[in-house]
Design a protein around this motif. Structure first.
Motif, PDB file in Angstrom:
ATOM      1  N   VAL A   1       0.811  -1.209   0.000  1.00  0.00           N
ATOM      2  CA  VAL A   1       0.000   0.000   0.000  1.00  0.00           C
ATOM      3  C   VAL A   1       0.847   1.263   0.000  1.00  0.00           C
ATOM      4  N   SER A   2       1.783   1.352   0.948  1.00  0.00           N
ATOM      5  CA  SER A   2       2.506   2.601   1.158  1.00  0.00           C
ATOM      6  C   SER A   2       3.544   2.883   0.081  1.00  0.00           C
ATOM      7  N   ILE A   3       4.012   1.849  -0.612  1.00  0.00           N
ATOM      8  CA  ILE A   3       5.052   2.062  -1.622  1.00  0.00           C
ATOM      9  C   ILE A   3       4.523   1.733  -3.015  1.00  0.00           C
ATOM     10  N   SER A   4       4.230   0.462  -3.248  1.00  0.00           N
ATOM     11  CA  SER A   4       3.889   0.015  -4.605  1.00  0.00           C
ATOM     12  C   SER A   4       2.639   0.710  -5.140  1.00  0.00           C
ATOM     13  N   GLN A   5       1.563   0.699  -4.337  1.00  0.00           N
ATOM     14  CA  GLN A   5       0.318   1.288  -4.829  1.00  0.00           C
ATOM     15  C   GLN A   5       0.433   2.792  -5.006  1.00  0.00           C
ATOM     16  N   ARG A   6       1.142   3.437  -4.107  1.00  0.00           N
ATOM     17  CA  ARG A   6       1.345   4.891  -4.252  1.00  0.00           C
ATOM     18  C   ARG A   6       1.982   5.225  -5.605  1.00  0.00           C
ATOM     19  N   MET A   7       3.068   4.546  -5.914  1.00  0.00           N
ATOM     20  CA  MET A   7       3.788   4.856  -7.145  1.00  0.00           C
ATOM     21  C   MET A   7       3.015   4.403  -8.386  1.00  0.00           C
ATOM     22  N   ARG A   8       2.273   3.323  -8.278  1.00  0.00           N
ATOM     23  CA  ARG A   8       1.537   2.822  -9.427  1.00  0.00           C
ATOM     24  C   ARG A   8       0.427   3.791  -9.847  1.00  0.00           C
ATOM     25  N   LEU A   9      -0.175   4.467  -8.877  1.00  0.00           N
ATOM     26  CA  LEU A   9      -1.250   5.405  -9.180  1.00  0.00           C
ATOM     27  C   LEU A   9      -0.749   6.753  -9.669  1.00  0.00           C
ATOM     28  N   LEU A  10       0.546   6.977  -9.608  1.00  0.00           N
ATOM     29  CA  LEU A  10       1.123   8.216 -10.115  1.00  0.00           C
ATOM     30  C   LEU A  10       1.428   8.052 -11.609  1.00  0.00           C
ATOM     31  N   PRO A  11       0.809   8.853 -12.492  1.00  0.00           N
ATOM     32  CA  PRO A  11       1.127   8.717 -13.924  1.00  0.00           C
ATOM     33  C   PRO A  11       2.623   8.852 -14.180  1.00  0.00           C
ATOM     34  N   GLY A  12       3.206   7.824 -14.780  1.00  0.00           N
ATOM     35  CA  GLY A  12       4.644   7.808 -15.023  1.00  0.00           C
ATOM     36  C   GLY A  12       5.440   7.239 -13.873  1.00  0.00           C
ATOM     37  N   GLY A  13       4.742   6.828 -12.792  1.00  0.00           N
ATOM     38  CA  GLY A  13       5.432   6.325 -11.603  1.00  0.00           C
ATOM     39  C   GLY A  13       5.612   4.823 -11.628  1.00  0.00           C
ATOM     40  N   LEU A  14       6.672   4.348 -10.945  1.00  0.00           N
ATOM     41  CA  LEU A  14       6.967   2.919 -10.901  1.00  0.00           C
ATOM     42  C   LEU A  14       7.801   2.631  -9.660  1.00  0.00           C
ATOM     43  N   SER A  15       7.578   1.479  -9.057  1.00  0.00           N
ATOM     44  CA  SER A  15       8.406   1.052  -7.930  1.00  0.00           C
ATOM     45  C   SER A  15       8.914  -0.357  -8.213  1.00  0.00           C
ATOM     46  N   ARG A  16      10.132  -0.633  -7.756  1.00  0.00           N
ATOM     47  CA  ARG A  16      10.705  -1.979  -7.916  1.00  0.00           C
ATOM     48  C   ARG A  16      11.390  -2.350  -6.609  1.00  0.00           C
ATOM     49  N   ILE A  17      10.992  -3.497  -6.077  1.00  0.00           N
ATOM     50  CA  ILE A  17      11.515  -3.944  -4.786  1.00  0.00           C
ATOM     51  C   ILE A  17      12.214  -5.280  -4.989  1.00  0.00           C
ATOM     52  N   THR A  18      13.467  -5.322  -4.620  1.00  0.00           N
ATOM     53  CA  THR A  18      14.240  -6.567  -4.695  1.00  0.00           C
ATOM     54  C   THR A  18      14.848  -6.836  -3.328  1.00  0.00           C
ATOM     55  N   SER A  19      14.872  -8.094  -2.944  1.00  0.00           N
ATOM     56  CA  SER A  19      15.396  -8.449  -1.626  1.00  0.00           C
ATOM     57  C   SER A  19      16.005  -9.847  -1.680  1.00  0.00           C
ATOM     58  N   THR A  20      17.080 -10.008  -0.937  1.00  0.00           N
ATOM     59  CA  THR A  20      17.766 -11.307  -0.862  1.00  0.00           C
ATOM     60  C   THR A  20      17.961 -11.671   0.601  1.00  0.00           C
ATOM     61  N   ILE A  21      17.606 -12.895   0.946  1.00  0.00           N
ATOM     62  CA  ILE A  21      17.768 -13.350   2.336  1.00  0.00           C
ATOM     63  C   ILE A  21      19.240 -13.246   2.740  1.00  0.00           C
ATOM     64  N   GLY A  22      19.467 -12.559   3.864  1.00  0.00           N
ATOM     65  CA  GLY A  22      20.809 -12.439   4.405  1.00  0.00           C
ATOM     66  C   GLY A  22      21.622 -11.290   3.834  1.00  0.00           C
ATOM     67  N   THR A  23      21.126 -10.644   2.789  1.00  0.00           N
ATOM     68  CA  THR A  23      21.888  -9.559   2.144  1.00  0.00           C
ATOM     69  C   THR A  23      21.255  -8.193   2.341  1.00  0.00           C
ATOM     70  N   GLY A  24      19.945  -8.120   2.212  1.00  0.00           N
ATOM     71  CA  GLY A  24      19.280  -6.840   2.388  1.00  0.00           C
ATOM     72  C   GLY A  24      18.205  -6.604   1.340  1.00  0.00           C
TER      73      GLY A  24
END
Length: 740
Positions: free
Chosen positions: A373-396
């Protein structure tokens, strides 16, 4: 409301009357252009007849011409009723001028033969007068007017005893062809009405889209506020130990302040712009009060950004930083976070990267709202907006927020603003009404040929057959733009006809030329109206060359008259096409940026008003708990329970709105109060149908049962056709129920 291009729409309500006014103005503008072109063509004829009629007759003729010319500017500024009065006057005055000019001075005495080589010029002006009748009167009355005006010399001859000559019948048949202009004006009105209705429908769709987006953004904003400002505080109050009481108090104070501010606010003021430097400063300040080992690299350039972009990116970045503070810790040590931003007027890129334990993004539980809600949906509703989240166990975890300018336009409308205007054209020029009108004109020419049944008949019939082929090709059903094959057939038929005219004897060639030039003038006007300029203008040029050759061989100056009529028709058809094309192009553009902004602003205000009411109800429930936490140095157990129940209730309103409220909400609260873990999820989104009575009863029974320690209700699960599932865990094991 749908209309066929062949019907004359009857428009009744206020919106439809407005559309009718628009159509009348545009059709009147086209008719005025054609009428002025005819007046210019007949200028020499008008001057030759200066002394043939009395002064009062010329006064009426001058008023008629002035009224028609006046309609050209008045179509932009005057009321439609005024225009219709002028069109009525033109039609009736033209009729009166013909009648008075041909009425004999002595009635009853033997009358000489009518001199049809010097007919009053209003009879040549009939195409415009007939079109005026079509603009004002019903279809039947307009057709009656057209038949009466084109046959007036024959009618008056029968009435007053003029000799009935072959030439009289021939000229009458020739002028009957002017009825084709009535067919054109009727079809044009139908086309423009259909286009105007499409424009109105598109405007309504814009409003619907704006309303849907406004509601979605308002809900997203309310959901984000509840999650960021309220749920985190309630969660802390229900889970943290007494050692964290001061921190919980501060959080409760902050939540109360934010809630009060949100209730007093009239909605997000996101119009206008801010500088890129303003966004950089806001991002720096957002990270100052967080418990993080922060490494920042924030860079901005000169220029301005839309305020909505600055606000959305800043809020999403803060949510990412807060998540890092909460979840990326290693023991008691704060997380190490790299905070990078590059800000320009055309793009914004913000990166939040921590060295925490990481998590599996694809396995994030559906009931966890922070990232979704606070990150992905916010950016998706912004025209031209995009969010990308990547995560690895033990790395960050790495959160990247990007925004790219969408050329100043909301992407919702992009598909409508780039289409070819001609792609929206209302095809109809191949309709039966047009084909019938042109075939009628051809039949009048055949009638003229048969009236002169003599040695010329064998020479004229092949030429008429060639003209018939040209008529059938141009008026056949299909797209307005002729295909290559149809162009080739049309060009061949026209070329053969003109060559046949040149090869004929002088008398026969003259008769053929008059019919060829007149009918080709009609066809060129129709072709130009349909946008086939590459065919219409070369055909007219070939007609002019044929005329020049015939004039060089013999003195037949009167043929210039027919060629001038063809040229006037071609110019009129071209101008009509450009006007109609402009209207069709306006449909695809449909609304200016300012209009879209006003629509979006109005719908946003309505949506925010509804969400403010909803937030007020939430505040009535949350404020007492927050005030109690803020006023006490120690959080009592009863307060913890209230905070936990209230937190879950608020989560339910976000995750499963169909299950929040009423007896299901009460049953869920009772289950949680007795210690059961209840999770409610609804994947259907907005607009889903209400639950059936049997499904609601099954859910209520599961929540009310004291035998279960864990209950999960999930509606519309992805990839399944069922209404939902209930998964209950108790002493007897796990129970699954498929909702009907």
């Amino acid at each position: 409301m749908a209309f066929s291009p062949l019907t004359d729409p009857s428009l009744h309500n206020e919106d439809d009357r407005a559309i009718r006014a628009i159509v009348q103005r545009r059709a009147g503008l086209m008719n005025a252009i054609g009428g002025i072109a005819l007046l210019l063509v007949f200028t020499s004829t008008i001057l030759e007849q200066l002394h043939a009629h009395p002064l009062w007759w010329w006064l009426l003729a001058t008023l008629m011409a002035t009224a028609l010319i006046a309609t050209l500017p008045l179509t932009f500024v005057s009321k439609v009723t005024t225009l219709e009065l002028l069109w009525t006057f033109v039609a009736l005055a033209n009729l009166a001028l013909i009648v008075t000019a041909l009425t004999p001075t002595t009635v009853g005495a033997p009358q000489p033969e009518l001199d049809l080589s010097d007919v009053p010029w209003p009879w040549l002006f009939q195409p415009t007068a007939i079109a005026c009748a079509g603009l004002v009167w019903s279809r039947k009355i307009a057709v009656g007017y057209a038949l009466l005006s084109t046959t007036l010399p024959l009618t008056l001859s029968l009435l007053f005893g003029y000799p009935l000559t072959v030439e009289l019948f021939s000229q009458t048949l020739a002028h009957l062809g002017d009825i084709v202009f009535l067919a054109l004006i009727v079809l044009l009105r139908a086309q423009m009405t259909t286009a105007a209705l499409a424009e109105r429908s598109l405007a309504q769709r814009i409003r619907d889209v704006a309303r849907a987006e406004a509601v979605l953004r308002a809900k997203q904003r309310a959901v984000a506020f509840v999650h960021d400002e309220l749920l985190s505080t309630l969660n802390s109050a229900s889970t943290l130990t007494a050692d964290h009481a001061p921190r919980i108090q501060l959080a409760a104070d902050a939540s109360l302040t934010s809630l009060e501010s949100e209730l007093e606010d009239e909605g997000p003021h996101l119009e206008g712009t801010v500088t890129c430097n303003d966004l950089e400063l806001r991002l720096r300040r957002s990270a100052e009060d967080l418990d993080l080992k922060l490494s920042t690299q924030l860079v901005s350039t000169h220029g301005e950004l839309p305020l909505t972009v600055s606000t959305t990116v800043a809020e999403a970045a803060l949510a990412a930083l807060v998540n890092a503070e909460r979840h990326a810790r290693r023991g008691q040590s704060p997380a190490t976070v790299r905070f990078i931003a590059h800000i320009t007027p055309a793009s914004v890129v913000v990166t939040v990267e921590d060295d925490g334990p990481g998590f599996l993004v694809e396995e994030t539980p559906a009931d966890r709202l922070g990232v979704r809600v606070s990150i992905s949906q916010r950016m998706r509703l912004l025209p031209g907006g995009l969010s990308r989240i990547t995560s690895t166990i033990g790395t960050g975890t790495r959160v990247e927020l990007t925004w790219r300018s969408v050329d100043g336009e909301n992407s919702t409308y992009a598909d409508n603003s780039t289409r070819d205007p001609q792609a929206t054209a209302v095809s109809g020029m191949g309709d039966p009404i047009i084909r019938t009108a042109f075939l009628f004109v051809w039949c009048t020419f055949l009638g003229q040929t048969l009236l002169h049944a003599n040695a010329r008949l064998a020479q004229e019939l092949p030429s008429l057959i060639v003209l018939l082929v040209a008529v059938l090709v141009v008026t056949s059903p299909g797209p307005d733009r002729l295909s290559r094959r149809r162009k080739a057939v049309f060009a061949a038929s026209v070329g053969l006809g003109l060559l046949w005219t040149l090869a004929a004897s002088p008398d026969t060639g003259t008769a053929l030329a008059t019919r060829h030039f007149e009918l080709l003038g009609y066809l060129c006007a129709l072709l130009a109206l349909r946008g086939n300029f590459s065919v219409a203008w070369p055909v007219f040029a070939a007609t002019v060359v044929t005329l020049a050759v015939m004039l060089a061989a013999d003195d037949r100056d009167f043929l210039v008259h027919f060629t001038a009529i063809a040229g006037a028709g071609l110019i009129t058809g071209t101008s009509w096409n450009l006007i109609l094309r402009h209207q069709l192009a306006s449909i695809t553009r449909h609304r200016s940026k300012e209009e879209r902004a006003l629509v979006a602003l109005r719908e946003r205000d309505l949506a925010m008003s509804a969400e403010q009411s909803r937030l007020t109800l939430i505040a009535e429930r949350v404020s007492p708990v927050l005030e109690e936490i803020s006023a006490s140095s120690e959080v009592r157990e009863a307060t913890r329970l209230r905070a936990r129940l209230l937190e879950n209730e608020l989560r339910d309103t976000i995750r499963a709105p169909r299950l929040a409220g009423g007896r299901l909400a009460d049953a869920a609260a009772s289950a949680r109060a007795r210690g059961a873990r209840v999770t409610l999820i609804d994947d259907s989104g907005d607009g889903a149908a209400d639950l059936s009575d049997s499904a609601e009863e099954s859910i209520h029974a599961a929540l009310s049962s004291p035998d279960f320690s864990e209950i999960t209700v999930r509606l519309s699960p992805p990839g399944r056709s069922s209404v939902g599932t209930i998964r209950s865990t108790g002493a007897g094991g796990i129970t699954r129920i498929q909702l009907p």
